[in-house]
Design a protein around this motif. Structure first.
Motif, short mmCIF file in Angstrom:
data_model
loop_
_atom_site.label_atom_id
_atom_site.label_comp_id
_atom_site.label_asym_id
_atom_site.label_seq_id
_atom_site.Cartn_x
_atom_site.Cartn_y
_atom_site.Cartn_z
N ARG A 60 0.89 -1.50 -0.35
CA ARG A 60 0.07 -0.23 -0.34
C ARG A 60 0.55 1.27 -0.02
O ARG A 60 0.41 2.47 -0.12
N GLY A 61 2.40 1.01 -0.19
CA GLY A 61 2.75 2.06 0.31
C GLY A 61 3.20 3.01 1.23
O GLY A 61 3.62 4.67 1.49
N LEU A 62 2.87 2.33 1.90
CA LEU A 62 2.45 2.98 3.97
C LEU A 62 4.30 3.05 3.97
O LEU A 62 4.29 4.16 4.88
N VAL A 63 4.29 2.35 4.01
CA VAL A 63 6.42 2.30 4.15
C VAL A 63 7.17 1.79 2.28
O VAL A 63 6.87 0.62 2.30
N ARG A 64 7.80 2.79 2.09
CA ARG A 64 8.28 3.12 0.46
C ARG A 64 9.79 1.90 0.91
O ARG A 64 10.32 1.71 -0.29
N THR A 65 10.20 2.19 1.90
CA THR A 65 11.94 2.14 1.68
C THR A 65 12.18 1.51 3.27
O THR A 65 12.31 1.67 4.85
N PHE A 87 20.41 2.83 6.33
CA PHE A 87 18.99 3.29 6.45
C PHE A 87 18.61 4.27 7.87
O PHE A 87 19.35 3.02 8.90
N SER A 88 18.22 4.84 7.98
CA SER A 88 17.89 5.52 9.00
C SER A 88 16.47 5.52 8.80
O SER A 88 16.07 7.02 8.75
N PRO A 89 15.58 5.09 10.09
CA PRO A 89 13.90 5.72 10.22
C PRO A 89 14.02 7.33 10.05
O PRO A 89 12.95 7.84 9.83
N ALA A 90 14.57 8.44 10.75
CA ALA A 90 14.87 9.60 11.08
C ALA A 90 14.71 10.19 9.28
O ALA A 90 13.80 10.74 8.76
N ASP A 91 14.95 8.92 8.86
CA ASP A 91 15.04 9.74 6.74
C ASP A 91 13.46 9.80 6.36
O ASP A 91 13.37 9.81 5.60
N LEU A 92 12.46 9.21 7.65
CA LEU A 92 11.03 8.75 7.02
C LEU A 92 9.89 9.90 6.91
O LEU A 92 10.99 10.38 8.42
N SER A 93 9.39 9.83 6.20
CA SER A 93 8.20 11.09 6.37
C SER A 93 7.71 10.37 8.34
O SER A 93 7.04 8.92 8.48
N ASP A 94 6.43 11.15 8.56
CA ASP A 94 6.11 10.99 9.86
C ASP A 94 5.48 9.72 9.79
O ASP A 94 5.25 9.03 10.36
N ARG A 95 4.45 9.73 8.61
CA ARG A 95 3.63 8.48 8.21
C ARG A 95 4.24 7.48 8.37
O ARG A 95 4.00 6.68 9.11
N GLU A 96 5.19 7.19 7.38
CA GLU A 96 6.28 5.94 7.43
C GLU A 96 6.62 4.82 8.75
O GLU A 96 6.68 4.08 8.81
N ARG A 97 7.06 6.59 8.98
CA ARG A 97 7.67 5.97 10.45
C ARG A 97 6.63 5.50 11.46
O ARG A 97 7.23 4.51 12.47
N ARG A 98 5.82 6.61 11.60
CA ARG A 98 5.11 5.20 12.50
C ARG A 98 4.50 3.98 11.73
O ARG A 98 4.47 2.86 12.49
#
Length: 363
Positions: A206-211, A280-291
């Motif tokens: 669903r593209g909720l996390v892309r990386t 990889f770093s979770p900090a690079d994700l958008s707020d929604r992706e990080r959740r």
């Protein structure tokens, strides 16, 4: 044909437990189905198993309590069983360590206490991932070789299997079956419960996390629930042949590159980008992706790093089939098709021809 016997199946209300129960009753044996919160036995097909005299008896219990929480008549019935198949376990990730210890470790101690009282043959369902976080070949005769468990679930199952092996060394007749990642039926992809790897599929497609931090040559081993149930039931029915063995219930070895390539055939599904864990770093994700990463993906990333092969020579010898993995990509398509048909991943589109869309995995 095996003489009719009575088999106590723990976790009979679960996906695997219900399938094992169905196979045992179909073979003409009586099953004492130990259930806890889930009092209904529903097969992977959706068909309900109905209790009846002489075939299937439901008993309510709790493996975290001594005597499996049974009393009176139910305890006497359990103590008189000819076999015990222990399927009950907590398999969800991200729970407190105490929960895994209570169910997966203390629960096994209580099952072993019951089995040891009458030296009742025990088939214990473990996990192939007791091998821990490592690369290479995981062998059926290995257990604790100093590996690092990937999570508290794996740690609990490693400890539990150690208890079973110790009991076997002390004279308890026992066999161990180790499934890998239990997924949909081999021919149809159908699954009753969208658990194990399925929430990851949903978040990623669903593209909720892309990386995702992963090695593109990491391997996920997917085991169809019907084939796992076949092996567990066979170990109980042909126990003299299974005794003393550890059998890998494994199936389709799927690299993450395979995963990306197959997803790319479905226009409606997003394809994640796999990047080296060191980059990889979770900090690079958008707020929604990080959740979504924190709630779902992070619980499974250990499986995206392992370049593993499960040896299944013992299981192949026991079942009479050829050892080694089966074709993975066609099986993944069946799983995805079922998820789309049921609406779990959205409506069912028609896949594009292979190669019509470029995959985005990185070497």
């Amino acid at each position: 044909m095996t003489e009719p016997m009575t088999v106590l199946v723990t976790g009979a209300g679960g996906l695997l437990g219900a399938e094992v129960t169905a196979r045992l009753t179909a073979a003409g044996h009586a099953v004492l189905a130990l259930v806890h919160r889930n009092r209904a036995l529903v097969r992977n097909s959706g068909r309900r198993l109905t209790a009846g005299p002489g075939a299937l008896t439901l008993v309510a219990g709790d493996i975290t309590r001594p005597g499996l929480g049974l009393g009176g008549r139910d305890r006497r019935l359990a103590a008189a069983a000819d076999r015990i198949v222990h399927c009950a376990a907590v398999t969800d990730f991200g729970l407190p360590a105490e929960r895994y210890d209570a169910v997966n470790v203390t629960g096994v101690r209580h099952v072993l206490d019951l089995a040891s009282t009458g030296r009742t043959p025990l088939v214990h369902v473990s996990t192939a991932y007791v091998c821990g976080e490592r690369d290479g070949t995981a062998r059926e005769d290995e257990l604790d070789i100093g590996q690092l468990p990937g999570n508290d679930y794996e740690k609990s199952k490693l400890t539990a299997e150690g208890l079973v092996r110790a009991a076997a060394a002390g004279g308890l007749p026992a066999a161990v079956v180790r499934p890998s990642i239990v997924t949909g039926a081999a021919r149809t992809g159908r699954i009753r419960d969208f658990r194990t790897i399925y929430p990851v599929l949903r978040v990623l497609t669903r593209g909720l996390v892309r990386t995702v931090p992963a090695h593109s040559d990491a391997v996920l081993d997917l085991a169809p629930v019907d084939r796992v149930a076949d092996l567990v039931a066979a170990a109980a029915l042909r126990f003299p042949d299974a005794e003393g063995r550890t059998l890998h219930a494994v199936g389709h070895e799927l690299t993450l590159r395979d995963f990306s390539d197959v997803l790319a055939e479905y226009p409606s599904l997003a394809v994640p980008r796999f990047v080296p864990p060191s980059a990889f770093s979770p900090a690079d994700l958008s707020d929604r992706e990080r959740r979504y990463h924190d709630r779902v993906i992070s619980l499974h990333t250990t499986y995206f790093r392992r370049r593993l092969h499960f040896d299944d020579a013992q299981a192949a010898s026991f079942t009479g089939r050829r050892a080694g993995p089966r074709a993975a990509r066609p099986y993944l398509r069946r799983l995805l098709d079922h998820c789309l048909t049921t609406g779990y991943l959205g409506p069912a589109p028609r896949p594009e021809p292979a190669g019509a869309r470029t995959h985005r995995s990185t070497p």
